[in-house]
Design a protein around this motif. Structure first.
Motif, PDB file in Angstrom:
ATOM      1  N   UNK A 109       0.826  -1.210   0.000  1.00 53.96           N
ATOM      2  CA  UNK A 109       0.000   0.000   0.000  1.00 53.96           C
ATOM      3  C   UNK A 109       0.857   1.256   0.000  1.00 53.96           C
ATOM      4  N   UNK A 110       1.895   1.284   0.826  1.00 50.81           N
ATOM      5  CA  UNK A 110       2.747   2.472   0.905  1.00 50.81           C
ATOM      6  C   UNK A 110       3.583   2.632  -0.353  1.00 50.81           C
ATOM      7  N   UNK A 111       4.088   1.525  -0.896  1.00 50.65           N
ATOM      8  CA  UNK A 111       4.825   1.613  -2.159  1.00 50.65           C
ATOM      9  C   UNK A 111       3.927   2.186  -3.259  1.00 50.65           C
ATOM     10  N   UNK A 112       2.688   1.708  -3.319  1.00 50.73           N
ATOM     11  CA  UNK A 112       1.755   2.193  -4.337  1.00 50.73           C
ATOM     12  C   UNK A 112       1.423   3.668  -4.119  1.00 50.73           C
ATOM     13  N   UNK A 113       1.246   4.064  -2.851  1.00 44.80           N
ATOM     14  CA  UNK A 113       0.949   5.472  -2.554  1.00 44.80           C
ATOM     15  C   UNK A 113       2.096   6.372  -2.991  1.00 44.80           C
ATOM     16  N   UNK A 114       3.326   5.959  -2.721  1.00 46.81           N
ATOM     17  CA  UNK A 114       4.495   6.724  -3.164  1.00 46.81           C
ATOM     18  C   UNK A 114       4.536   6.771  -4.694  1.00 46.81           C
ATOM     19  N   UNK A 115       4.165   5.657  -5.319  1.00 46.14           N
ATOM     20  CA  UNK A 115       4.134   5.613  -6.778  1.00 46.14           C
ATOM     21  C   UNK A 115       3.193   6.650  -7.370  1.00 46.14           C
ATOM     22  N   UNK A 116       2.050   6.894  -6.689  1.00 46.55           N
ATOM     23  CA  UNK A 116       1.123   7.913  -7.202  1.00 46.55           C
ATOM     24  C   UNK A 116       1.747   9.303  -7.177  1.00 46.55           C
ATOM     25  N   UNK A 117       2.600   9.563  -6.179  1.00 45.38           N
ATOM     26  CA  UNK A 117       3.285  10.860  -6.115  1.00 45.38           C
ATOM     27  C   UNK A 117       4.366  10.955  -7.188  1.00 45.38           C
ATOM     28  N   UNK A 118       5.107   9.860  -7.408  1.00 52.93           N
ATOM     29  CA  UNK A 118       6.167   9.856  -8.417  1.00 52.93           C
ATOM     30  C   UNK A 118       5.601  10.080  -9.815  1.00 52.93           C
ATOM     31  N   UNK A 119       4.467   9.463 -10.097  1.00 52.31           N
ATOM     32  CA  UNK A 119       3.862   9.633 -11.414  1.00 52.31           C
ATOM     33  C   UNK A 119       3.047  10.902 -11.529  1.00 52.31           C
ATOM     34  N   UNK A 120       2.371  11.269 -10.433  1.00 50.53           N
ATOM     35  CA  UNK A 120       1.495  12.437 -10.465  1.00 50.53           C
ATOM     36  C   UNK A 120       2.195  13.739 -10.730  1.00 50.53           C
ATOM     37  N   UNK A 121       3.473  13.845 -10.367  1.00 52.76           N
ATOM     38  CA  UNK A 121       4.206  15.102 -10.546  1.00 52.76           C
ATOM     39  C   UNK A 121       4.659  15.316 -11.989  1.00 52.76           C
ATOM     40  N   UNK A 122       4.619  14.287 -12.815  1.00 48.29           N
ATOM     41  CA  UNK A 122       5.266  14.356 -14.131  1.00 48.29           C
ATOM     42  C   UNK A 122       4.422  14.992 -15.221  1.00 48.29           C
ATOM     43  N   UNK A 123       3.103  14.895 -15.126  1.00 48.54           N
ATOM     44  CA  UNK A 123       2.248  15.387 -16.214  1.00 48.54           C
ATOM     45  C   UNK A 123       1.223  16.388 -15.693  1.00 48.54           C
ATOM     46  N   UNK A 124       0.653  17.147 -16.608  1.00 47.69           N
ATOM     47  CA  UNK A 124      -0.300  18.177 -16.214  1.00 47.69           C
ATOM     48  C   UNK A 124      -1.627  17.596 -15.728  1.00 47.69           C
ATOM     49  N   UNK A 125      -1.883  16.324 -16.008  1.00 47.06           N
ATOM     50  CA  UNK A 125      -3.128  15.699 -15.540  1.00 47.06           C
ATOM     51  C   UNK A 125      -2.901  14.826 -14.312  1.00 47.06           C
ATOM     52  N   UNK A 126      -1.662  14.772 -13.819  1.00 50.34           N
ATOM     53  CA  UNK A 126      -1.346  13.888 -12.699  1.00 50.34           C
ATOM     54  C   UNK A 126      -1.965  14.308 -11.390  1.00 50.34           C
TER      55      UNK A 126
END
Length: 526
Positions: free
Chosen positions: A205-222
């Protein structure tokens, strides 16, 4: 023994929460008006601290009740107005619709999700590889979908895994009805295995939550604030990605490296293995489901797969607001999978509606922050810096405030102030572009330090899954700490030392173009 009316009141107040917690909330309610009439600014910060405290105590009492009482009192004594609260809710209506409809939509796809992730869990035996798979999957999905949607998927899968094992450990077969929140019937020999399984699920769960932050910062729709920043800067999808890549790509690489190191060193609560008994139960469940599948079940899988494709395409192309896309998923999934009973449909909304109500309370806290000007001194101080130092200070200031407040609010406030500085000639267009990158990365990366920094983290903390796997506020902060240190530090280094040079390189290669300040001014006029 008879009890007094006062004792009965205290017993009813906040239900089964500890007495010390009840007394503390009552103390807050008594003290806040006194401090407000003495120092509104201090009272505003005290309310923010108290609300964060209710989030930290989420396993003792759901934050909606104590946080809601504090906010109602704040409105009553004049810390903010009901009109401002309504304005904040209206401004975030897309987020609320997302929670109401998208999370419910994911509920109707849980059979397909559980089928796919069970296969993944059974066949990928390396915990490190499995953790990387969860981080990468969450990052890729969050770059195009909303992080809350991704977390809803992961929660649905984890609840499925947990309920399967809990059912068997309670002496029941796979087909039996079972309450997986009740531990009293767990076999004694299974308790240790259950704790190990909980630790394993917490890791994923925590790895996945961190993954959302890593991906969310990269694009304008993240993330929602990314869209606001892109609109203010007049950047398209590709330009946004390229400009952010100077910081986000190194951060992504270091984030994945951190995942590997945490699993190998088994530090900060990571490295928990899937117990062999649990793996056997999940394998047996997979065989059981394969054996009992009918043509009708297979048809449902195909329908849900087509709906998943529709979800990705609709979100990636922004065919409608996220909440309305979620509503379409509910309609498609229920229509073509034969769910027509009102009570069956109602269960899908049980997970999201309490958090939706909590988020409305949170928006009221944001209204207090604005009306009491809590962030103004920080904003004015940050604008006194220039050049590279300004980039670093903006990044850190956004990060620190995002740990306390909502990163969407912080990002929108800062980009508005920076745009105003551009319009008044305080900064150049080149510096504005660099500051926009610093604001975006600053609100997205350091904010993972606390659950209240990102809505996806807060949703995970207040979900029905969190108490089942013993995922408390403090444990989330502790498990996020190594990621917070690495991602924040790497982001700061590349923002401060390398961002201007990497941006100049993108200009020289023609991948991005210089913007005239007049373009932003014209957009402001229109």
């Amino acid at each position: 023994m008879a009890i007094t009316l006062t004792q009965a009141f205290l017993k009813n107040f906040l239900g089964n929460s500890p007495n010390w917690y009840k007394q503390l909330i009552l103390t807050f309610l008594i003290v806040n008006p006194i401090i407000f009439y003495t120092s509104p600014y201090l009272a505003g910060w005290l309310l923010v601290a108290e609300f964060i405290f209710t989030l930290a105590m989420a396993l003792k009492c759901y934050p909606l009740q104590p946080g809601g009482l504090l906010v109602i009192e704040a409105i009553a004594i004049g810390m903010t107005s009901i009109d401002h609260v309504m304005h904040e809710i209206e401004s975030n209506i897309e987020v609320l619709l997302l929670l109401i409809f998208m999370v419910a939509g994911i509920y109707f796809m849980k059979n397909l999700l559980l089928f796919l992730f069970t296969k993944l869990l059974i066949h990928v035996r390396s915990k490190t590889n499995l953790s990387l798979a969860f981080v990468c999957a969450a990052a890729v999905l969050s770059a195009f979908l909303d992080a809350l949607t991704v977390i809803a998927v992961i929660i649905s899968v984890a609840v499925g895994f947990y309920s399967i094992y809990h059912r068997v450990a309670s002496g029941k077969d796979f087909s039996a009805e079972h309450d997986h929140t009740e531990d009293s019937k767990i076999e004694p020999l299974s308790e240790e295995q259950l704790e190990d399984f909980r630790a394993f699920l917490r890791n994923l769960l925590m790895h996945a939550a961190i993954g959302t932050a890593l991906g969310g910062v990269t694009t304008m729709v993240g993330e929602p604030q990314n869209l606001i920043i892109a609109a203010k800067a007049q950047w398209g999808f590709i330009e946004f990605f390229l400009r952010m890549s100077a910081v986000t790509i190194p951060v992504l690489i270091c984030g994945l490296t951190t995942t590997v190191l945490l699993e190998k060193t088994k530090s900060f609560g990571y490295g928990a293995k899937l117990p062999d008994k649990v793996r056997k139960i999940l394998t047996d469940y997979d065989h059981y489901m394969d054996a009992k599948q009918t043509k009708q079940d297979v048809a449902k899988y195909y329908i849900q797969a087509l709906i998943a494709v529709w979800l990705i395409i609709a979100l990636a192309l922004h065919l409608a607001t996220v909440g309305l896309i979620g509503l379409s998923i509910i309609i498609f999934a229920t229509s073509f999978c034969g769910v027509t009973d009102e009570h069956q449909i109602g269960r899908a909304f049980q997970e999201s509606l309490p958090f939706t109500a909590l988020l409305c309370v949170f928006f009221a806290v944001v209204a207090v922050i604005i009306d009491q000007h809590l962030f103004i001194p920080v904003i004015e101080w940050v604008l006194t810096f220039e050049g590279r130092s300004q980039l670093a200070v903006f990044y850190l200031a956004n990060g620190l405030l995002s740990m306390v407040s909502d990163n969407v609010f912080v990002g929108s406030v800062y980009i508005t102030e920076v745009k105003e500085a551009l319009l008044t000639g305080q900064i150049s267009r080149e510096q504005f572009d660099l500051l926009a990158i610093a604001i975006n990365t600053g609100t997205n990366l350091p904010s993972i330090a606390t659950p209240n920094g990102q809505a996806a983290f807060l949703f995970l903390l207040t979900s029905t899954l969190a108490p089942l796997v013993r995922l408390s506020y403090g444990r989330m902060v502790y498990m996020a700490l190594p990621y917070t240190l690495v991602l924040t530090t790497v982001g700061l280094i590349f923002t401060w030392l390398f961002l201007p040079q990497l941006t100049d390189f993108l200009y020289s290669t023609g991948l991005i173009e210089h913007h005239a300040a007049s373009a932003v001014i014209e957009s402001q006029i229109h």
